[in-house]
Scaffold this motif. Sequence first.
Motif, PDB file in Angstrom:
ATOM      1  N   VAL A  31       0.859  -1.183   0.000  1.00  0.00           N
ATOM      2  CA  VAL A  31       0.000   0.000   0.000  1.00  0.00           C
ATOM      3  C   VAL A  31       0.897   1.234   0.000  1.00  0.00           C
ATOM      4  O   VAL A  31       1.722   1.415   0.899  1.00  0.00           O
ATOM      5  CB  VAL A  31      -0.941   0.006   1.221  1.00  0.00           C
ATOM      6  N   VAL A  32       0.723   2.079  -1.009  1.00  0.00           N
ATOM      7  CA  VAL A  32       1.505   3.307  -1.118  1.00  0.00           C
ATOM      8  C   VAL A  32       0.983   4.320  -0.114  1.00  0.00           C
ATOM      9  O   VAL A  32      -0.212   4.602  -0.058  1.00  0.00           O
ATOM     10  CB  VAL A  32       1.431   3.866  -2.555  1.00  0.00           C
ATOM     11  N   ILE A  53       8.641   6.642  -3.827  1.00  0.00           N
ATOM     12  CA  ILE A  53       7.482   6.018  -3.194  1.00  0.00           C
ATOM     13  C   ILE A  53       7.785   5.602  -1.763  1.00  0.00           C
ATOM     14  O   ILE A  53       8.804   4.962  -1.492  1.00  0.00           O
ATOM     15  CB  ILE A  53       7.054   4.779  -4.006  1.00  0.00           C
ATOM     16  N   GLU A  54       6.875   5.947  -0.861  1.00  0.00           N
ATOM     17  CA  GLU A  54       6.901   5.482   0.528  1.00  0.00           C
ATOM     18  C   GLU A  54       5.687   4.578   0.717  1.00  0.00           C
ATOM     19  O   GLU A  54       4.594   4.890   0.241  1.00  0.00           O
ATOM     20  CB  GLU A  54       6.837   6.645   1.514  1.00  0.00           C
ATOM     21  N   TYR A  55       5.887   3.461   1.418  1.00  0.00           N
ATOM     22  CA  TYR A  55       4.808   2.505   1.655  1.00  0.00           C
ATOM     23  C   TYR A  55       4.349   2.559   3.102  1.00  0.00           C
ATOM     24  O   TYR A  55       5.091   2.981   3.985  1.00  0.00           O
ATOM     25  CB  TYR A  55       5.287   1.088   1.300  1.00  0.00           C
ATOM     26  N   GLU A  56       3.106   2.108   3.348  1.00  0.00           N
ATOM     27  CA  GLU A  56       2.550   2.107   4.708  1.00  0.00           C
ATOM     28  C   GLU A  56       3.282   1.136   5.619  1.00  0.00           C
ATOM     29  O   GLU A  56       3.375   1.354   6.819  1.00  0.00           O
ATOM     30  CB  GLU A  56       1.059   1.783   4.670  1.00  0.00           C
ATOM     31  N   ALA A  57       3.779   0.054   5.071  1.00  0.00           N
ATOM     32  CA  ALA A  57       4.526  -0.950   5.836  1.00  0.00           C
ATOM     33  C   ALA A  57       5.705  -1.386   4.974  1.00  0.00           C
ATOM     34  O   ALA A  57       5.789  -1.019   3.803  1.00  0.00           O
ATOM     35  CB  ALA A  57       3.626  -2.145   6.164  1.00  0.00           C
ATOM     36  N   THR A  58       6.589  -2.157   5.552  1.00  0.00           N
ATOM     37  CA  THR A  58       7.724  -2.650   4.771  1.00  0.00           C
ATOM     38  C   THR A  58       7.207  -3.499   3.615  1.00  0.00           C
ATOM     39  O   THR A  58       6.514  -4.497   3.836  1.00  0.00           O
ATOM     40  CB  THR A  58       8.665  -3.492   5.658  1.00  0.00           C
ATOM     41  N   PRO A  59       7.514  -3.087   2.380  1.00  0.00           N
ATOM     42  CA  PRO A  59       6.997  -3.824   1.223  1.00  0.00           C
ATOM     43  C   PRO A  59       7.800  -5.092   0.968  1.00  0.00           C
ATOM     44  O   PRO A  59       8.927  -5.231   1.448  1.00  0.00           O
ATOM     45  CB  PRO A  59       7.169  -2.837   0.078  1.00  0.00           C
ATOM     46  N   PRO A  60       7.230  -6.011   0.193  1.00  0.00           N
ATOM     47  CA  PRO A  60       7.962  -7.225  -0.168  1.00  0.00           C
ATOM     48  C   PRO A  60       9.244  -6.887  -0.931  1.00  0.00           C
ATOM     49  O   PRO A  60       9.335  -5.838  -1.580  1.00  0.00           O
ATOM     50  CB  PRO A  60       6.983  -7.984  -1.069  1.00  0.00           C
ATOM     51  N   ALA A  61      10.209  -7.789  -0.872  1.00  0.00           N
ATOM     52  CA  ALA A  61      11.455  -7.610  -1.613  1.00  0.00           C
ATOM     53  C   ALA A  61      11.145  -7.398  -3.088  1.00  0.00           C
ATOM     54  O   ALA A  61      10.246  -8.021  -3.643  1.00  0.00           O
ATOM     55  CB  ALA A  61      12.348  -8.832  -1.428  1.00  0.00           C
ATOM     56  N   GLY A  62      11.884  -6.496  -3.700  1.00  0.00           N
ATOM     57  CA  GLY A  62      11.705  -6.228  -5.116  1.00  0.00           C
ATOM     58  C   GLY A  62      10.655  -5.179  -5.446  1.00  0.00           C
ATOM     59  O   GLY A  62      10.474  -4.823  -6.603  1.00  0.00           O
ATOM     60  N   THR A  63       9.954  -4.682  -4.429  1.00  0.00           N
ATOM     61  CA  THR A  63       8.951  -3.640  -4.657  1.00  0.00           C
ATOM     62  C   THR A  63       9.681  -2.349  -5.003  1.00  0.00           C
ATOM     63  O   THR A  63      10.625  -1.971  -4.323  1.00  0.00           O
ATOM     64  CB  THR A  63       8.085  -3.450  -3.395  1.00  0.00           C
ATOM     65  N   PRO A  64       9.260  -1.661  -6.063  1.00  0.00           N
ATOM     66  CA  PRO A  64       9.986  -0.456  -6.474  1.00  0.00           C
ATOM     67  C   PRO A  64       9.899   0.667  -5.447  1.00  0.00           C
ATOM     68  O   PRO A  64       8.847   0.903  -4.867  1.00  0.00           O
ATOM     69  CB  PRO A  64       9.302  -0.048  -7.784  1.00  0.00           C
ATOM     70  N   ARG A  65      11.018   1.322  -5.220  1.00  0.00           N
ATOM     71  CA  ARG A  65      11.075   2.497  -4.339  1.00  0.00           C
ATOM     72  C   ARG A  65      10.932   3.775  -5.157  1.00  0.00           C
ATOM     73  O   ARG A  65      10.643   4.830  -4.616  1.00  0.00           O
ATOM     74  CB  ARG A  65      12.401   2.534  -3.572  1.00  0.00           C
TER      75      ARG A  65
END
Length: 92
Positions: A31-32, A53-65
Amino acid sequence: MNDSKDGVRRLDQITSEWLTQVLGNGGVEAVVDSIRTRPIGTGQMADSYRLEIEYEATPPAGTPRSLVAKVSARDPISRASGGAGAYMNEVR
């Protein structure tokens, strides 16, 4: 929210909700939370931006920043100068 299959035409249409949906459609379960933008390049018929991009929680590996977004030029002269359909090809 914008319908992700229709894409966006302006930077202000790229929202956290829209990007969450687009990433989800691509299989990214995150979730962005927020998006910071900065212009890049000197586009002649379109404007390009780096999306940080900042996510609400730690995103899965490989998720674009970060991603690059290319949207319709803000300058009406740039949009009008796309002779022979070049501008429409650029934004599609």
